[in-house]
Write an enzyme that holds these catalytic residues in place. Structure first.
Site, PDB file in Angstrom:
ATOM      1  N   GLU A  98      13.201  -8.833   1.784  1.00 26.71           N
ATOM      2  CA  GLU A  98      12.356  -7.723   2.236  1.00 26.71           C
ATOM      3  C   GLU A  98      13.101  -6.411   1.992  1.00 26.71           C
ATOM      4  OE1 GLU A  98      12.219  -7.664   6.492  1.00 26.71           O
ATOM      5  OE2 GLU A  98      10.602  -6.184   6.603  1.00 26.71           O
TER       6      GLU A  98
ATOM      7  N   ARG B  58      12.918   4.597  12.805  1.00 25.25           N
ATOM      8  CA  ARG B  58      11.719   5.440  12.809  1.00 25.25           C
ATOM      9  C   ARG B  58      10.847   5.075  14.019  1.00 25.25           C
ATOM     10  NH1 ARG B  58       9.158   5.306   7.024  1.00 25.25           N
ATOM     11  NH2 ARG B  58       7.867   6.944   7.978  1.00 25.25           N
TER      12      ARG B  58
ATOM     13  N   ALA C 106       3.034  -0.635   4.872  1.00 22.74           N
ATOM     14  CA  ALA C 106       2.562  -0.694   6.257  1.00 22.74           C
ATOM     15  C   ALA C 106       2.166  -2.107   6.685  1.00 22.74           C
ATOM     16  CB  ALA C 106       1.388   0.254   6.427  1.00 22.74           C
TER      17      ALA C 106
ATOM     18  N   ARG D 288       4.352  11.020  -2.019  1.00 23.98           N
ATOM     19  CA  ARG D 288       4.187  10.861  -0.572  1.00 23.98           C
ATOM     20  C   ARG D 288       5.499  11.177   0.156  1.00 23.98           C
ATOM     21  NH1 ARG D 288       4.690   4.503   1.194  1.00 23.98           N
ATOM     22  NH2 ARG D 288       4.009   5.400   3.156  1.00 23.98           N
TER      23      ARG D 288
ATOM     24  N   HIS E  78      12.863  -2.070   2.330  1.00 26.41           N
ATOM     25  CA  HIS E  78      12.219  -0.817   2.747  1.00 26.41           C
ATOM     26  C   HIS E  78      13.060   0.342   2.260  1.00 26.41           C
ATOM     27  CE1 HIS E  78       9.326  -2.961   5.085  1.00 26.41           C
ATOM     28  NE2 HIS E  78      10.318  -3.692   5.555  1.00 26.41           N
TER      29      HIS E  78
ATOM     30  N   TYR F  62      10.794   9.297   1.525  1.00 31.40           N
ATOM     31  CA  TYR F  62      10.820   8.257   0.483  1.00 31.40           C
ATOM     32  C   TYR F  62      11.466   8.712  -0.831  1.00 31.40           C
ATOM     33  CZ  TYR F  62       7.668   6.000   3.739  1.00 31.40           C
ATOM     34  OH  TYR F  62       7.128   5.443   4.878  1.00 31.40           O
TER      35      TYR F  62
ATOM     36  N   ASN G 200       8.253  -5.245  -0.762  1.00 37.09           N
ATOM     37  CA  ASN G 200       8.119  -4.130   0.166  1.00 37.09           C
ATOM     38  C   ASN G 200       6.634  -4.075   0.515  1.00 37.09           C
ATOM     39  OD1 ASN G 200       7.872  -1.800   1.587  1.00 37.09           O
ATOM     40  ND2 ASN G 200       9.030  -0.524   0.153  1.00 37.09           N
TER      41      ASN G 200
ATOM     42  N   PRO H 259       0.791  -1.224   0.000  1.00 37.53           N
ATOM     43  CA  PRO H 259       0.000   0.000   0.000  1.00 37.53           C
ATOM     44  C   PRO H 259       0.830   1.283   0.000  1.00 37.53           C
ATOM     45  CG  PRO H 259      -0.180  -1.147   2.111  1.00 37.53           C
ATOM     46  CD  PRO H 259       0.490  -2.072   1.147  1.00 37.53           C
ATOM     47  N   ASN H 260       0.338   2.231  -0.773  1.00 36.99           N
ATOM     48  CA  ASN H 260       0.871   3.598  -0.850  1.00 36.99           C
ATOM     49  C   ASN H 260       2.194   3.707  -1.611  1.00 36.99           C
ATOM     50  OD1 ASN H 260      -1.260   4.855   0.675  1.00 36.99           O
ATOM     51  ND2 ASN H 260      -0.424   3.788   2.440  1.00 36.99           N
TER      52      ASN H 260
HETATM   53  C1  DQA Z   1       8.127   1.395   3.949  1.00 32.26           C
HETATM   54  C2  DQA Z   1       8.148   1.637   5.457  1.00 32.26           C
HETATM   55  C3  DQA Z   1       6.783   1.351   6.057  1.00 32.26           C
HETATM   56  O1  DQA Z   1       6.819   1.569   7.464  1.00 32.26           O
HETATM   57  C4  DQA Z   1       5.746   2.274   5.454  1.00 32.26           C
HETATM   58  O2  DQA Z   1       4.474   1.974   5.977  1.00 32.26           O
HETATM   59  C5  DQA Z   1       5.751   2.234   3.972  1.00 32.26           C
HETATM   60  C6  DQA Z   1       7.032   2.197   3.267  1.00 32.26           C
HETATM   61  C7  DQA Z   1       9.463   1.776   3.282  1.00 32.26           C
HETATM   62  O3  DQA Z   1       9.654   1.404   2.125  1.00 32.26           O
HETATM   63  O4  DQA Z   1      10.306   2.445   3.886  1.00 32.26           O
HETATM   64  O5  DQA Z   1       4.710   2.307   3.328  1.00 32.26           O
HETATM   65  O6  DQA Z   1       7.927   0.010   3.713  1.00 32.26           O
END
Ligand code: DQA
Length: 144
Positions: free
Chosen positions: A97, A106, A76, A17, A99, A22, A73, A9-10
């Site tokens: 994984e 964080r 959340a 964003r 990020h 990011y 990735n 998501p996102n």
């Molecule tokens: C994320 C870190 C997560 O905590 C966050 O909710 C994201 C992006 C990252 O790529 O740093 O959506 O996965």
């Protein structure tokens, strides 16, 4: 070799964003970078993004017996989803994984990762380059 890159998501909002966290690379840019890298290292790549947990589970299940490595990735859902963890365990495909941000530095809730339990490596805080590094790791592991 076939690699599946999954974004949760996102991540379709990359570049828009919270650019201070990011960066300014958009999701379209990211897809192009991944495609270029796949050609460079000689692997086939599939890209998938969804904002929905069940769709991510479905996509992981579809990879069974077809995909040799997963870069994920989960956004959340990293911090909440036992369902995505279970799907990765079910298909038993080598997974990394990723990020973009340095999640471990964080908020406390971002320091929990369920999916990590099904991944052989985790890359955090390397920006979008982390996806390319994860592809290299899968490629090396596949080559044995
Ligand atoms: C994320 C870190 C997560 O905590 C966050 O909710 C994201 C992006 C990252 O790529 O740093 O959506 O996965």
């Amino acid at each position: 070799m076939k690699i599946l890159v999954i974004n949760g998501p996102n991540l379709n909002m990359l570049g828009i964003r919270e650019p201070n966290i990011y960066g300014r690379t958009t999701y379209t840019d990211l897809c192009r970078l991944i495609g270029d890298h796949a050609r460079r290292i000689g692997v086939d790549v599939e890209l998938y993004q969804s904002n929905h947990e069940g769709d991510l589970v479905d996509r992981i299940q579809e990879a069974y017996d077809r995909i040799d490595g997963i870069v994920i990735n989960p956004g959340a859902y990293t911090h909440t989803s036992v369902a995505i963890l279970d799907a990765l365990k079910a298909v038993s495909i080598p997974t990394v994984e990723v990020h973009i941000s340095e999640v471990d530095k964080r908020e406390e809730f971002r320091q929990i990762s369920y999916v990590r339990l099904a991944c052989f490596a985790t890359i955090t805080g390397h920006g979008v380059n982390g996806y390319l590094e994860a592809m290299d790791m899968l490629r090396e592991r596949y080559a044995g």
